[in-house]
Design an enzyme around this catalytic site. Sequence first.
Site, PDB file in Angstrom:
ATOM      1  N   ASP A 159       0.860  -1.177   0.000  1.00 27.84           N
ATOM      2  CA  ASP A 159       0.000   0.000   0.000  1.00 27.84           C
ATOM      3  C   ASP A 159       0.899   1.231   0.000  1.00 27.84           C
ATOM      4  O   ASP A 159       2.134   1.107  -0.033  1.00 27.84           O
ATOM      5  CB  ASP A 159      -0.925  -0.035   1.233  1.00 27.84           C
ATOM      6  CG  ASP A 159      -2.189   0.792   1.015  1.00 27.84           C
ATOM      7  OD1 ASP A 159      -2.278   1.536   0.014  1.00 27.84           O
ATOM      8  OD2 ASP A 159      -3.093   0.720   1.867  1.00 27.84           O
ATOM      9  N   HIS A 218      -1.232   1.278   6.705  1.00 28.05           N
ATOM     10  CA  HIS A 218      -1.668   2.432   7.514  1.00 28.05           C
ATOM     11  C   HIS A 218      -2.716   2.001   8.527  1.00 28.05           C
ATOM     12  O   HIS A 218      -3.222   0.879   8.461  1.00 28.05           O
ATOM     13  CB  HIS A 218      -2.244   3.504   6.593  1.00 28.05           C
ATOM     14  CG  HIS A 218      -3.308   2.949   5.689  1.00 28.05           C
ATOM     15  ND1 HIS A 218      -4.602   2.748   6.106  1.00 28.05           N
ATOM     16  CD2 HIS A 218      -3.235   2.491   4.407  1.00 28.05           C
ATOM     17  CE1 HIS A 218      -5.293   2.200   5.119  1.00 28.05           C
ATOM     18  NE2 HIS A 218      -4.478   2.023   4.072  1.00 28.05           N
ATOM     19  N   HIS A 238      -7.575   4.966   7.309  1.00 29.93           N
ATOM     20  CA  HIS A 238      -8.839   4.593   6.682  1.00 29.93           C
ATOM     21  C   HIS A 238      -8.874   3.075   6.560  1.00 29.93           C
ATOM     22  O   HIS A 238      -7.858   2.403   6.770  1.00 29.93           O
ATOM     23  CB  HIS A 238      -9.001   5.236   5.291  1.00 29.93           C
ATOM     24  CG  HIS A 238      -8.023   4.728   4.282  1.00 29.93           C
ATOM     25  ND1 HIS A 238      -6.717   5.166   4.218  1.00 29.93           N
ATOM     26  CD2 HIS A 238      -8.141   3.793   3.306  1.00 29.93           C
ATOM     27  CE1 HIS A 238      -6.091   4.533   3.240  1.00 29.93           C
ATOM     28  NE2 HIS A 238      -6.924   3.681   2.671  1.00 29.93           N
ATOM     29  N   HIS A 246      -2.677  -0.089  -3.856  1.00 30.02           N
ATOM     30  CA  HIS A 246      -3.086   1.277  -3.493  1.00 30.02           C
ATOM     31  C   HIS A 246      -3.754   1.968  -4.686  1.00 30.02           C
ATOM     32  O   HIS A 246      -3.333   1.795  -5.836  1.00 30.02           O
ATOM     33  CB  HIS A 246      -1.877   2.098  -3.061  1.00 30.02           C
ATOM     34  CG  HIS A 246      -2.157   3.564  -2.963  1.00 30.02           C
ATOM     35  ND1 HIS A 246      -2.816   4.115  -1.888  1.00 30.02           N
ATOM     36  CD2 HIS A 246      -1.907   4.584  -3.831  1.00 30.02           C
ATOM     37  CE1 HIS A 246      -2.945   5.427  -2.088  1.00 30.02           C
ATOM     38  NE2 HIS A 246      -2.409   5.733  -3.250  1.00 30.02           N
ATOM     39  N   GLU A 271      -0.004   4.625   1.792  1.00 34.42           N
ATOM     40  CA  GLU A 271      -0.140   5.628   2.856  1.00 34.42           C
ATOM     41  C   GLU A 271       0.894   5.452   3.958  1.00 34.42           C
ATOM     42  O   GLU A 271       1.237   6.396   4.663  1.00 34.42           O
ATOM     43  CB  GLU A 271      -1.546   5.594   3.457  1.00 34.42           C
ATOM     44  CG  GLU A 271      -2.636   6.139   2.543  1.00 34.42           C
ATOM     45  CD  GLU A 271      -3.183   5.091   1.587  1.00 34.42           C
ATOM     46  OE1 GLU A 271      -2.587   3.998   1.458  1.00 34.42           O
ATOM     47  OE2 GLU A 271      -4.229   5.372   0.962  1.00 34.42           O
ATOM     48  N   GLU A 293      -7.029  -2.705   7.608  1.00 36.04           N
ATOM     49  CA  GLU A 293      -6.832  -3.433   6.350  1.00 36.04           C
ATOM     50  C   GLU A 293      -5.859  -4.592   6.571  1.00 36.04           C
ATOM     51  O   GLU A 293      -6.053  -5.692   6.039  1.00 36.04           O
ATOM     52  CB  GLU A 293      -6.267  -2.493   5.277  1.00 36.04           C
ATOM     53  CG  GLU A 293      -7.288  -1.496   4.757  1.00 36.04           C
ATOM     54  CD  GLU A 293      -6.707  -0.513   3.749  1.00 36.04           C
ATOM     55  OE1 GLU A 293      -5.589  -0.750   3.222  1.00 36.04           O
ATOM     56  OE2 GLU A 293      -7.355   0.516   3.485  1.00 36.04           O
TER      57      GLU A 293
HETATM   58 ZN   LIG Z   1      -3.683   2.977  -0.039  1.00 38.01          ZN
END
Ligand SMILES: [Zn+2]
Length: 213
Positions: A46, A142, A154, A98, A48, A173
């Site tokens: 990802d 993240h 998020h 992502h 972030e 996640e």
């Molecule tokens: Zn992401």
Amino acid sequence: MFLRISKSVRVLAVACCLAAIAAASFRSAHAGATPSGKHKVYISVDMEGVAGTVTADQLGPTGFEYERFRRFMTNEALAAVQAAKHAGATEIVVSDSHGNGENLLIELFPADVKIVRSWPRHGSMMAGLDASFDAALFVGYHASTTNPHGVRAHTFSSAHLAKVALNGDAVTEGEFNAAYAGAFGVPVIFASGDDVAMAELKSRLGNLETVET
Ligand SMILES: [Zn+2]
């Protein structure tokens, strides 16, 4: 200029640290050869949680810093690839997980690494994973949407989801993807991301090697 140089050095340091720890965790998780003689590693990436990432300017194709940050993301993914190879991985799948799923600079990866790109795809951030894999690694992860302390926190979609839960408990996640891997019997042995994300993952997945970016 100074800021730019110091950030590059920091990203390099994070990548080296990430490689060393990922290699050590893969080695300790898989000291012996599998019956097939293969060591398959899955790396979900990802953005972030990549070092230095803070604003939307860095996270999508319309942002003025995106080209630099997709390179940072690529370098952290490459560090994990290098570590997996160093620890004996014979097959590696990297999923670009992502945004549009087209962030990683694929030409920089070794030719024998398979890369999962874009959407839609079955398995989402873990697309391509099955029971034949020995270990999974998370890079650039993240914090969850229910954690106000995380950077860019998020869970899958800040625009659409106020919470994602498994058995009634809000999950990140990483936790969700670890459960997906767990359904195939594949352990998650390493994660990198911001400090809050890593604390969340450790508190939920238990003994996990992490690197704070
Ligand atoms: Zn992401």
